[in-house]
Write a protein that holds these residues in place. Sequence first.
Motif, PDB file in Angstrom:
ATOM      1  N   LEU A 161       0.826  -1.208   0.000  1.00 27.37           N
ATOM      2  CA  LEU A 161       0.000   0.000   0.000  1.00 27.37           C
ATOM      3  C   LEU A 161       0.858   1.254   0.000  1.00 27.37           C
ATOM      4  O   LEU A 161       0.569   2.224  -0.713  1.00 27.37           O
ATOM      5  N   ALA A 162       1.926   1.246   0.797  1.00 27.51           N
ATOM      6  CA  ALA A 162       2.828   2.400   0.869  1.00 27.51           C
ATOM      7  C   ALA A 162       3.452   2.676  -0.493  1.00 27.51           C
ATOM      8  O   ALA A 162       3.458   3.824  -0.978  1.00 27.51           O
ATOM      9  N   HIS A 163       3.955   1.631  -1.137  1.00 25.81           N
ATOM     10  CA  HIS A 163       4.613   1.815  -2.430  1.00 25.81           C
ATOM     11  C   HIS A 163       3.625   2.244  -3.513  1.00 25.81           C
ATOM     12  O   HIS A 163       3.961   3.063  -4.383  1.00 25.81           O
ATOM     13  N   ALA A 164       2.409   1.705  -3.459  1.00 19.85           N
ATOM     14  CA  ALA A 164       1.393   2.101  -4.435  1.00 19.85           C
ATOM     15  C   ALA A 164       1.068   3.595  -4.320  1.00 19.85           C
ATOM     16  O   ALA A 164       0.697   4.235  -5.307  1.00 19.85           O
ATOM     17  N   LEU A 168       7.800   5.607   0.983  1.00 19.53           N
ATOM     18  CA  LEU A 168       8.770   4.653   1.498  1.00 19.53           C
ATOM     19  C   LEU A 168       8.138   3.846   2.629  1.00 19.53           C
ATOM     20  O   LEU A 168       7.204   4.324   3.286  1.00 19.53           O
ATOM     21  N   MET A 169       8.656   2.658   2.880  1.00 25.25           N
ATOM     22  CA  MET A 169       8.179   1.829   3.990  1.00 25.25           C
ATOM     23  C   MET A 169       9.293   1.680   5.008  1.00 25.25           C
ATOM     24  O   MET A 169      10.386   1.195   4.689  1.00 25.25           O
ATOM     25  N   VAL A 170       9.015   2.100   6.251  1.00 27.17           N
ATOM     26  CA  VAL A 170       9.981   2.051   7.350  1.00 27.17           C
ATOM     27  C   VAL A 170       9.484   1.066   8.398  1.00 27.17           C
ATOM     28  O   VAL A 170       8.309   1.094   8.775  1.00 27.17           O
ATOM     29  N   LEU A 171      10.386   0.200   8.876  1.00 22.51           N
ATOM     30  CA  LEU A 171       9.977  -0.867   9.791  1.00 22.51           C
ATOM     31  C   LEU A 171      10.875  -0.941  11.017  1.00 22.51           C
ATOM     32  O   LEU A 171      12.100  -0.960  10.901  1.00 22.51           O
ATOM     33  N   ASP A 172      10.248  -1.006  12.181  1.00 19.61           N
ATOM     34  CA  ASP A 172      10.932  -1.246  13.458  1.00 19.61           C
ATOM     35  C   ASP A 172      10.958  -2.750  13.698  1.00 19.61           C
ATOM     36  O   ASP A 172       9.914  -3.385  13.827  1.00 19.61           O
ATOM     37  N   THR A 173      12.180  -3.340  13.726  1.00 14.26           N
ATOM     38  CA  THR A 173      12.311  -4.780  14.003  1.00 14.26           C
ATOM     39  C   THR A 173      13.153  -5.006  15.255  1.00 14.26           C
ATOM     40  O   THR A 173      13.861  -6.012  15.362  1.00 14.26           O
ATOM     41  N   VAL A 174      13.099  -4.084  16.193  1.00 15.91           N
ATOM     42  CA  VAL A 174      13.943  -4.182  17.387  1.00 15.91           C
ATOM     43  C   VAL A 174      13.724  -5.508  18.111  1.00 15.91           C
ATOM     44  O   VAL A 174      14.676  -6.171  18.532  1.00 15.91           O
ATOM     45  N   PRO A 181      10.252 -14.520  11.608  1.00 14.10           N
ATOM     46  CA  PRO A 181      10.613 -14.130  10.248  1.00 14.10           C
ATOM     47  C   PRO A 181      10.645 -12.617  10.023  1.00 14.10           C
ATOM     48  O   PRO A 181       9.700 -11.899  10.358  1.00 14.10           O
ATOM     49  N   VAL A 182      11.765 -12.153   9.477  1.00 17.56           N
ATOM     50  CA  VAL A 182      11.947 -10.779   9.018  1.00 17.56           C
ATOM     51  C   VAL A 182      12.567 -10.895   7.627  1.00 17.56           C
ATOM     52  O   VAL A 182      13.684 -11.400   7.489  1.00 17.56           O
ATOM     53  N   ARG A 183      11.836 -10.454   6.600  1.00 16.66           N
ATOM     54  CA  ARG A 183      12.287 -10.638   5.213  1.00 16.66           C
ATOM     55  C   ARG A 183      12.236  -9.286   4.490  1.00 16.66           C
ATOM     56  O   ARG A 183      11.256  -8.962   3.810  1.00 16.66           O
ATOM     57  N   ILE A 184      13.290  -8.519   4.650  1.00 16.33           N
ATOM     58  CA  ILE A 184      13.295  -7.129   4.195  1.00 16.33           C
ATOM     59  C   ILE A 184      13.102  -7.014   2.688  1.00 16.33           C
ATOM     60  O   ILE A 184      12.305  -6.202   2.217  1.00 16.33           O
ATOM     61  N   ASP A 185      13.809  -7.798   1.897  1.00 17.45           N
ATOM     62  CA  ASP A 185      13.664  -7.689   0.441  1.00 17.45           C
ATOM     63  C   ASP A 185      12.329  -8.250  -0.039  1.00 17.45           C
ATOM     64  O   ASP A 185      11.660  -7.629  -0.877  1.00 17.45           O
ATOM     65  N   ASP A 186      11.917  -9.391   0.476  1.00 20.43           N
ATOM     66  CA  ASP A 186      10.642  -9.975   0.058  1.00 20.43           C
ATOM     67  C   ASP A 186       9.471  -9.049   0.386  1.00 20.43           C
ATOM     68  O   ASP A 186       8.494  -8.967  -0.374  1.00 20.43           O
ATOM     69  N   TRP A 187       9.564  -8.372   1.531  1.00 19.81           N
ATOM     70  CA  TRP A 187       8.489  -7.471   1.950  1.00 19.81           C
ATOM     71  C   TRP A 187       8.636  -6.069   1.353  1.00 19.81           C
ATOM     72  O   TRP A 187       7.786  -5.214   1.589  1.00 19.81           O
ATOM     73  N   GLN A 188       9.751  -5.821   0.653  1.00 20.33           N
ATOM     74  CA  GLN A 188      10.019  -4.518   0.028  1.00 20.33           C
ATOM     75  C   GLN A 188      10.037  -3.377   1.052  1.00 20.33           C
ATOM     76  O   GLN A 188       9.374  -2.355   0.885  1.00 20.33           O
ATOM     77  N   ILE A 189      10.808  -3.596   2.107  1.00 18.34           N
ATOM     78  CA  ILE A 189      10.998  -2.574   3.136  1.00 18.34           C
ATOM     79  C   ILE A 189      12.140  -1.653   2.706  1.00 18.34           C
ATOM     80  O   ILE A 189      13.203  -2.121   2.300  1.00 18.34           O
ATOM     81  N   ASP A 190      11.930  -0.347   2.794  1.00 16.06           N
ATOM     82  CA  ASP A 190      12.950   0.617   2.351  1.00 16.06           C
ATOM     83  C   ASP A 190      13.936   0.989   3.447  1.00 16.06           C
ATOM     84  O   ASP A 190      15.110   1.270   3.155  1.00 16.06           O
TER      85      ASP A 190
END
Length: 386
Positions: A161-164, A168-174, A181-190
């Motif tokens: 939705l963000a990319h559409a 940019l998509m920003v994610l807190d994975t602390v 599972p954390v998949r930055i490229d598959d999820w298209q996190i910027d």
Amino acid sequence: MQTPSAFHPPARLLMGPGPSNVAPSVLKAMSMPLVGHLDPVFVKMMDEIKSMLRQVFQTKNEMTFPVSGTGSAGMEFCFVNLVEPGDEVVIGINGVFGTRMVDVAERCGARVIKVEAPWGQIIEPAQIADALKSCKSKLVAIVHAETSTGALTPVEDIAKLAHAAGALMVLDTVTSLAGCPVRIDDWQIDAVYSGTQKCLSCPPGLSPVSFSARAMEVAAKRKRKVQSWYLDVNLLACYWGQERAYHHTAPISMNYALHEALRLVLEEGLDRRWRRHEENHQALRAGLKAMGLEIASQAGHQLWQLNAIAVPEGVDEANVRKRLLADFNIEIGAGLGPLKGKIWRVGLMGETSSRANVRTFLSALGKILNDSGRKTDVTAALAAMD
């Protein structure tokens, strides 16, 4: 004034929201002799840290490295580099750390559009979609694993939705990195940030981050300088990139520790590590159910590594925490904000996440509850784990 004696901390079982217990080899790594932060040996280790972080983040992003500072420094790093005064940003708030994102973004001069959910619930994609209709957002920011509530928000649909919308998509994975599972490229996190002291089981002091090429382009084409010299990715890229230009004195021993912690994660294997966290969460939940207790966060979206246990009616939650620490050497966390006094936050992160530690905790909790007059069947709880 008399000089204090040397400090000797007790050996605690750290089952709170962080830090987690640390492997002996990680502590040993911190005691290794220092070298300079531009020493060729250290520079080689920096490259290994970057490579291992890419594997753990599941990304090919070149700009993947540890910021010198805790997870909150990683949060600031993302916002100060990507946000300029007047920018509109959409931020999900369902706990303490979404609220903190808002504070940081507003300090950057952003106009924040808040998307809120009750504490313990997730942010739904439909909420983000509605917010994006009302603004021209530069970025969308979500806390993947909300440490204050034990809720895990799925982010793949939110990123789409963000990319559409051109954001940019920003994610807190602390709290999520290396624990689920954390998949930055598959999820298209910027842009993503994490911390070392949770599921990586490394002492606090560094914040792994990663910027996509798209995020790096935004940071490079800013209209004004990044408001933080220390966290400016354009400067840090010259130190962590190919130039190795002096920027600041990196915390050398902390990087030793992170190197060893990442090595242990990859030796175990990400899939196996995620499964271990899930299985120990399930064992804890089964034991709690046998004791008449339950997890308070949203069903189907409960964190494996941070368990928000609902405090039973009539139980003094603070006294239980005090007794766990004083009598059993076990640290757990209290609820925050609207959940203060209503939950215990029990961490099963990294090195702490073991079946033996679940049994130790349930046995101690059961004894304390029985002593307080609330009868619980500890034997049944331990049997339910299996």
